[in-house]
Design an enzyme around this catalytic site. Structure first.
Site, short mmCIF file in Angstrom:
data_model
loop_
_atom_site.label_atom_id
_atom_site.label_comp_id
_atom_site.label_asym_id
_atom_site.label_seq_id
_atom_site.Cartn_x
_atom_site.Cartn_y
_atom_site.Cartn_z
N ALA A 120 0.83 -1.22 0.00
CA ALA A 120 0.00 0.00 0.00
C ALA A 120 0.86 1.26 0.00
CB ALA A 120 -0.93 0.00 1.21
N GLY A 138 13.49 -2.07 0.58
CA GLY A 138 13.27 -1.34 1.83
C GLY A 138 14.58 -1.06 2.54
N ASP A 165 20.53 3.73 -8.09
CA ASP A 165 21.80 4.48 -8.07
C ASP A 165 22.53 4.31 -9.41
OD1 ASP A 165 21.46 4.99 -5.16
OD2 ASP A 165 21.64 2.81 -5.10
N ARG A 182 20.76 6.36 -12.01
CA ARG A 182 21.06 7.78 -11.80
C ARG A 182 22.44 8.12 -12.36
NH1 ARG A 182 18.89 7.66 -5.51
NH2 ARG A 182 16.76 8.36 -5.95
N HIS A 187 23.67 1.12 -0.53
CA HIS A 187 22.67 2.06 -1.05
C HIS A 187 22.48 3.14 0.01
CE1 HIS A 187 19.16 3.99 -2.58
NE2 HIS A 187 18.54 3.75 -1.45
P1 NAX Z 1 6.00 4.00 2.12
O1 NAX Z 1 6.16 4.41 3.57
O2 NAX Z 1 5.14 4.81 1.22
O3 NAX Z 1 5.47 2.51 2.06
C1 NAX Z 1 5.97 1.48 2.85
C2 NAX Z 1 4.85 0.52 3.11
O4 NAX Z 1 5.40 -0.61 3.78
C3 NAX Z 1 3.76 1.09 4.03
O5 NAX Z 1 2.50 0.93 3.40
C4 NAX Z 1 3.87 0.23 5.29
O6 NAX Z 1 2.61 0.00 5.90
C5 NAX Z 1 4.46 -1.04 4.73
N1 NAX Z 1 5.15 -1.89 5.72
C6 NAX Z 1 5.85 -1.51 6.80
N2 NAX Z 1 6.27 -2.58 7.49
C7 NAX Z 1 5.86 -3.66 6.80
C8 NAX Z 1 5.97 -5.06 7.01
N3 NAX Z 1 6.60 -5.55 8.10
N4 NAX Z 1 5.41 -5.90 6.12
C9 NAX Z 1 4.75 -5.42 5.05
N5 NAX Z 1 4.60 -4.09 4.80
C10 NAX Z 1 5.14 -3.23 5.66
O7 NAX Z 1 7.49 3.88 1.57
P2 NAX Z 1 7.99 3.83 0.06
O8 NAX Z 1 8.22 5.21 -0.40
O9 NAX Z 1 7.13 2.92 -0.72
O10 NAX Z 1 9.45 3.19 0.28
C11 NAX Z 1 9.60 1.85 0.72
C12 NAX Z 1 11.04 1.59 1.14
O11 NAX Z 1 11.92 1.73 0.01
C13 NAX Z 1 11.59 2.56 2.20
O12 NAX Z 1 12.32 1.81 3.15
C14 NAX Z 1 12.50 3.45 1.41
O13 NAX Z 1 13.51 4.02 2.23
C15 NAX Z 1 13.07 2.46 0.42
N6 NAX Z 1 13.71 3.01 -0.78
C16 NAX Z 1 14.77 2.32 -1.28
C17 NAX Z 1 15.40 2.69 -2.44
C18 NAX Z 1 16.54 1.90 -3.00
O14 NAX Z 1 17.11 2.35 -4.01
N7 NAX Z 1 16.94 0.75 -2.44
C19 NAX Z 1 14.99 3.92 -3.17
C20 NAX Z 1 13.61 4.37 -2.86
C21 NAX Z 1 13.20 4.21 -1.41
O15 NAX Z 1 13.70 5.31 -0.69
#
Ligand code: NAX
Length: 326
Positions: A13, A130, A159, A162, A187
């Site tokens: 979500a 994540g 990355d 980019r 990352h």
């Molecule tokens: P959001 O906060 O919009 O969405 C995260 C979702 O995960 C929420 O709906 C939350 O309820 C759900 N969630 C939390 N704990 C959970 C669990 N135990 N089981 C299942 N669902 C769970 O974040 P969003 O912008 O979608 O980013 C998601 C993750 O990607 C973050 O940790 C963010 O830092 C990371 N990213 C990683 C990147 C990468 O290059 N590796 C880049 C983009 C992003 O910043």
């Protein structure tokens, strides 16, 4: 018609998933003749928002989307999945130290690693997005003793993309004209985007740009791109992250282009002197689903120093969550 493949997405979500799910359902991962079943995982408070996303997925009437399963239980979500996008994670809350963030996320990825171990396909490809992605991947794989470390990678494709785009723009070419880009390490802002081996339309990248631009503009711009996007948009990168997740998984499934490589964070085996047992981004090629670190690249003192800085950060992260490593 082909048999459907099963794809799990966690944090379904959230904002990255809001781009990711629709592209997966449209066929962007494995082609427009491959049916899929989506397994969507959220935490219990996210289930209501997720119902809205499911309604929208249904309203697209995607021909390839055969079924959607929705759950807050990782053991249900990962049952027999072939691909798992681990996107969901806890964001940093007010007053939370980096160490606290590591710890809460480590627990999530320990639980998910165990569930994957118990119920996923033995050939599952698990891509951790994540954050802190590298260390979360390390926790997940170490809690999945019946799977191989090769079943896991962390996402550094954003990355990598980019870096391709910045260099292409500087040289007045398209990103597709840039080959052999490398992002080393974590990352995070310590990552090291390296153009020493990159080619632009067949020419050495470093012969086309001056060193000052490389060191003082290119590297910091790529390292800090995430923060710049948050500053501009008020939210972290989402569509580009979803695009990178599809790109990394697609390369993993279908292979790299001849003569090129991509960056992927995988378990170090001591490659390039990087400590074994860290999930570190390397240049890799992929053939028949098998990921191989590119060997034998020459590393100069400048690169070695940058590679060590990001390695040191990963060691600190690992030490902070040692109690969850099996
Ligand atoms: P959001 O906060 O919009 O969405 C995260 C979702 O995960 C929420 O709906 C939350 O309820 C759900 N969630 C939390 N704990 C959970 C669990 N135990 N089981 C299942 N669902 C769970 O974040 P969003 O912008 O979608 O980013 C998601 C993750 O990607 C973050 O940790 C963010 O830092 C990371 N990213 C990683 C990147 C990468 O290059 N590796 C880049 C983009 C992003 O910043």
């Amino acid at each position: 018609m082909k048999t459907p493949v099963h794809i799990a997405v966690t944090g379904a979500a959230g904002q990255i998933s809001y781009s990711l799910l629709f592209r997966l359902a449209a066929g962007a991962l494995l082609g427009y003749d491959q049916p899929i079943v989506l397994h969507l995982l959220e935490i219990t408070p996210g289930m209501s928002a997720l119902q809205g996303v499911v309604m929208e997925l249904k309203d697209c009437a995607f021909p390839l989307l055969h079924r959607i399963e929705v759950t807050d239980d990782p053991k249900v979500a990962f049952k027999n999945v072939d691909y798992a996008f681990l996107v969901g994670a806890r964001p940093r809350g007010p007053g939370m130290e980096r160490k606290d963030l590591l710890e809460v996320n480590a627990e999530i990825f320990a639980v998910q690693g165990k569930a994957l171990n118990d119920v996923a396909s033995r050939k599952v490809k698990v891509l951790v997005t994540g954050n802190p992605a590298n260390t979360n991947a390390l926790i997940a794989l170490s809690n999945a003793p019946d799977l191989k470390p090769e079943n896991f990678s962390a996402m550094t494709r954003l990355d990598h993309n980019r870096a391709l785009s910045q260099l292409a723009e500087k040289c007045g070419v398209l990103p597709v004209d840039v080959k052999n880009m490398t992002v080393w390490g974590n990352h995070s802002t310590t990552q090291y985007p390296d153009i020493h081996h990159a080619k632009v339309k067949g020419q050495d990248a470093l012969s086309l740009v001056d060193n000052d631009w490389y060191v003082n503009e290119f590297i910091p711009v790529v390292q800090q791109r995430g923060a710049e996007i948050i500053k501009a948009r008020g939210q972290s990168s989402a569509a580009s992250a979803a695009n990178a997740a599809i790109g990394q998984m697609k390369t993993w499934a279908l292979g790299t282009e001849p003569g090129d490589w991509v960056s992927m964070a995988v378990l170090s085996d001591g490659h390039y002197g990087i400590e074994s047992g860290l999930v570190y981004s390397f240049p890799v090629t992929v053939v028949d689903g098998e990921v191989n670190v590119v060997r034998g690249l020459e590393i100069n003192d400048f690169s070695r120093q940058r590679m060590r800085i990001t390695e040191a950060e990963l060691k600190e992260e690992r030490d902070a969550v040692k109690h969850l490593l099996r």
